[in-house]
Design a protein around this motif. Structure first.
Motif, PDB file in Angstrom:
ATOM      1  N   MET A  19      57.780   2.562  52.429  1.00  0.00           N
ATOM      2  CA  MET A  19      56.672   3.103  53.220  1.00  0.00           C
ATOM      3  C   MET A  19      57.184   4.134  54.231  1.00  0.00           C
ATOM      4  N   TYR A  20      58.295   3.811  54.906  1.00  0.00           N
ATOM      5  CA  TYR A  20      58.839   4.746  55.891  1.00  0.00           C
ATOM      6  C   TYR A  20      59.384   6.005  55.228  1.00  0.00           C
ATOM      7  N   GLU A  21      59.981   5.864  54.046  1.00  0.00           N
ATOM      8  CA  GLU A  21      60.485   7.048  53.369  1.00  0.00           C
ATOM      9  C   GLU A  21      59.322   7.945  52.943  1.00  0.00           C
ATOM     10  N   LYS A  22      58.253   7.360  52.420  1.00  0.00           N
ATOM     11  CA  LYS A  22      57.098   8.157  52.010  1.00  0.00           C
ATOM     12  C   LYS A  22      56.482   8.879  53.203  1.00  0.00           C
ATOM     13  N   HIS A  23      56.424   8.174  54.331  1.00  0.00           N
ATOM     14  CA  HIS A  23      55.877   8.810  55.539  1.00  0.00           C
ATOM     15  C   HIS A  23      56.746  10.008  55.937  1.00  0.00           C
ATOM     16  N   PHE A  24      58.061   9.830  55.844  1.00  0.00           N
ATOM     17  CA  PHE A  24      58.968  10.937  56.165  1.00  0.00           C
ATOM     18  C   PHE A  24      58.758  12.100  55.203  1.00  0.00           C
ATOM     19  N   LEU A  25      58.621  11.811  53.904  1.00  0.00           N
ATOM     20  CA  LEU A  25      58.425  12.866  52.911  1.00  0.00           C
ATOM     21  C   LEU A  25      57.100  13.594  53.133  1.00  0.00           C
ATOM     22  N   ILE A  50      41.838  20.289  50.656  1.00  0.00           N
ATOM     23  CA  ILE A  50      41.838  18.882  50.256  1.00  0.00           C
ATOM     24  C   ILE A  50      42.635  18.695  48.965  1.00  0.00           C
ATOM     25  N   PHE A  51      42.418  19.587  48.002  1.00  0.00           N
ATOM     26  CA  PHE A  51      43.154  19.515  46.744  1.00  0.00           C
ATOM     27  C   PHE A  51      44.662  19.653  46.986  1.00  0.00           C
ATOM     28  N   ARG A  52      45.038  20.556  47.895  1.00  0.00           N
ATOM     29  CA  ARG A  52      46.453  20.777  48.191  1.00  0.00           C
ATOM     30  C   ARG A  52      47.076  19.521  48.813  1.00  0.00           C
ATOM     31  N   GLU A  53      46.328  18.873  49.713  1.00  0.00           N
ATOM     32  CA  GLU A  53      46.820  17.647  50.329  1.00  0.00           C
ATOM     33  C   GLU A  53      46.997  16.542  49.285  1.00  0.00           C
ATOM     34  N   GLN A  54      46.022  16.445  48.369  1.00  0.00           N
ATOM     35  CA  GLN A  54      46.126  15.442  47.311  1.00  0.00           C
ATOM     36  C   GLN A  54      47.292  15.738  46.372  1.00  0.00           C
ATOM     37  N   LEU A  55      47.515  17.007  46.112  1.00  0.00           N
ATOM     38  CA  LEU A  55      48.639  17.400  45.262  1.00  0.00           C
ATOM     39  C   LEU A  55      49.968  17.067  45.928  1.00  0.00           C
ATOM     40  N   ASP A  56      50.063  17.344  47.218  1.00  0.00           N
ATOM     41  CA  ASP A  56      51.287  17.018  47.946  1.00  0.00           C
ATOM     42  C   ASP A  56      51.529  15.508  47.963  1.00  0.00           C
ATOM     43  N   GLU A  57      50.437  14.738  48.048  1.00  0.00           N
ATOM     44  CA  GLU A  57      50.567  13.281  48.030  1.00  0.00           C
ATOM     45  C   GLU A  57      51.126  12.810  46.688  1.00  0.00           C
ATOM     46  N   TRP A  63      58.166  11.723  43.840  1.00  0.00           N
ATOM     47  CA  TRP A  63      59.483  11.881  44.433  1.00  0.00           C
ATOM     48  C   TRP A  63      60.071  10.519  44.795  1.00  0.00           C
ATOM     49  N   ALA A  64      59.243   9.700  45.435  1.00  0.00           N
ATOM     50  CA  ALA A  64      59.693   8.372  45.843  1.00  0.00           C
ATOM     51  C   ALA A  64      59.976   7.489  44.629  1.00  0.00           C
ATOM     52  N   ALA A  65      59.148   7.603  43.583  1.00  0.00           N
ATOM     53  CA  ALA A  65      59.326   6.789  42.383  1.00  0.00           C
ATOM     54  C   ALA A  65      60.636   7.100  41.679  1.00  0.00           C
ATOM     55  N   ARG A  66      61.130   8.314  41.852  1.00  0.00           N
ATOM     56  CA  ARG A  66      62.391   8.718  41.215  1.00  0.00           C
ATOM     57  C   ARG A  66      63.605   8.469  42.110  1.00  0.00           C
ATOM     58  N   GLY A  67      63.423   7.723  43.169  1.00  0.00           N
ATOM     59  CA  GLY A  67      64.548   7.383  44.043  1.00  0.00           C
ATOM     60  C   GLY A  67      64.530   8.047  45.393  1.00  0.00           C
ATOM     61  N   GLY A  68      63.604   8.975  45.590  1.00  0.00           N
ATOM     62  CA  GLY A  68      63.488   9.634  46.885  1.00  0.00           C
ATOM     63  C   GLY A  68      64.753  10.380  47.282  1.00  0.00           C
ATOM     64  N   GLY A  70      67.054   8.775  49.367  1.00  0.00           N
ATOM     65  CA  GLY A  70      67.995   7.766  49.848  1.00  0.00           C
ATOM     66  C   GLY A  70      67.648   7.204  51.210  1.00  0.00           C
ATOM     67  N   PHE A  71      66.579   7.713  51.822  1.00  0.00           N
ATOM     68  CA  PHE A  71      66.187   7.246  53.151  1.00  0.00           C
ATOM     69  C   PHE A  71      65.723   5.791  53.104  1.00  0.00           C
ATOM     70  N   SER A  72      65.016   5.437  52.022  1.00  0.00           N
ATOM     71  CA  SER A  72      64.537   4.062  51.861  1.00  0.00           C
ATOM     72  C   SER A  72      65.696   3.078  51.774  1.00  0.00           C
ATOM     73  N   ASP A  73      66.717   3.416  51.008  1.00  0.00           N
ATOM     74  CA  ASP A  73      67.885   2.536  50.875  1.00  0.00           C
ATOM     75  C   ASP A  73      68.594   2.365  52.212  1.00  0.00           C
ATOM     76  N   LEU A  74      68.667   3.447  52.972  1.00  0.00           N
ATOM     77  CA  LEU A  74      69.316   3.384  54.284  1.00  0.00           C
ATOM     78  C   LEU A  74      68.581   2.420  55.204  1.00  0.00           C
ATOM     79  N   ILE A  75      67.255   2.538  55.244  1.00  0.00           N
ATOM     80  CA  ILE A  75      66.449   1.647  56.092  1.00  0.00           C
ATOM     81  C   ILE A  75      66.560   0.209  55.603  1.00  0.00           C
ATOM     82  N   TYR A  76      66.490   0.023  54.277  1.00  0.00           N
ATOM     83  CA  TYR A  76      66.574  -1.323  53.703  1.00  0.00           C
ATOM     84  C   TYR A  76      67.888  -1.998  54.078  1.00  0.00           C
ATOM     85  N   ASN A  77      68.995  -1.292  53.938  1.00  0.00           N
ATOM     86  CA  ASN A  77      70.304  -1.874  54.262  1.00  0.00           C
ATOM     87  C   ASN A  77      70.399  -2.244  55.737  1.00  0.00           C
ATOM     88  N   GLN A  78      69.821  -1.420  56.603  1.00  0.00           N
ATOM     89  CA  GLN A  78      69.851  -1.719  58.026  1.00  0.00           C
ATOM     90  C   GLN A  78      68.989  -2.948  58.350  1.00  0.00           C
TER      91      GLN A  78
END
Length: 221
Positions: A19-25, A50-57, A63-68, A70-78
């Motif tokens: 969740m935090y990595e997605k928010h950062f992205l 609106i379409f552009r925002e949905q596209l970015d989402e 992006w996150a599904a493909r591993g992002g 690495g920010f998520s792993d960093l937070i998880y380890n901490q």
């Protein structure tokens, strides 16, 4: 009615990290979009925005599904490092009972660290440097239970002692003095005496090795 399946602590920490990595992205994508200037001839209407925002989402989700990044792993380890023992995800590292009785925080210093090691210098307290130190004050003790390992004679009459601890850590203690009657492979308990500081010794050096190394606040007095 079927009850929803309870999530494990590991799954919950993973979700929070993702969740935090997605928010950062999202914030990063938004900032990147803001640098693109619109043409003065054709202005984007609300539907396009609106379409552009949905596209970015969708970009962020893919992006996150493909591993992002690495920010998520960093937070998880901490999170695991800080709360893993409380949540039963990893064994709690007990507070060390050595290498010296540490009465003052100022006598306990950690001059350097890496990803897999922490190195400490422990200065002998001034009140036990006199001619009649209190009993046990100069005993070099095992910080955790384990097995007595290799002994190496170093320069300046110093001795290095290795201990393989039961908690998966490995200690190296360097001091000037004499060893107790221990042999390689002997079992030692936390607080057992490894040796005795000589009268001129003012510091000992303690290195804790392994990726499971606790943070300085875990091993300090």
């Amino acid at each position: 009615m079927r009850k929803p399946q309870q999530k494990t602590p590991d799954q919950k920490l993973r979700e929070v990290s993702d969740m935090y990595e997605k928010h950062f992205l999202r914030q990063m994508t938004k900032a990147m979009r803001s640098t693109v200037q619109e043409s003065g001839f054709i202005q984007a209407n609300n539907a396009e925005k609106i379409f552009r925002e949905q596209l970015d989402e969708q970009y962020v989700e893919k992006w996150a599904a493909r591993g992002g990044i690495g920010f998520s792993d960093l937070i998880y380890n901490q999170l695991v490092e800080k709360f893993g023992a409380q949540l039963g995800m990893k064994a709690k590292v007990e507070k060390p009972k050595g290498p010296l009785p540490l009465d003052r925080a100022k006598n306990f210093q950690h001059p350097g660290k890496s990803k897999s090691t922490l190195s400490y210098r422990i200065d002998v307290a001034p009140e036990i440097l006199g001619n009649v130190p209190r009993p046990g004050a100069r005993d070099v003790k095992a910080p955790w239970a384990g097995r007595f390992g290799a002994v190496t004679e170093l320069t300046d009459h110093q001795t290095q002692v290795e201990i393989e601890h039961d908690n998966g850590l490995k200690s190296q203690v360097v001091f000037k003095g004499s060893l107790s009657k221990l042999f390689t492979g002997d079992k030692v308990q936390a607080g057992d005496t490894l040796g005795f500081l000589s009268s001129e010794a003012k510091s000992i050096y303690w290195t804790v090795e392994t990726d499971k190394t606790p943070r300085p606040q875990t091993v300090s007095e």
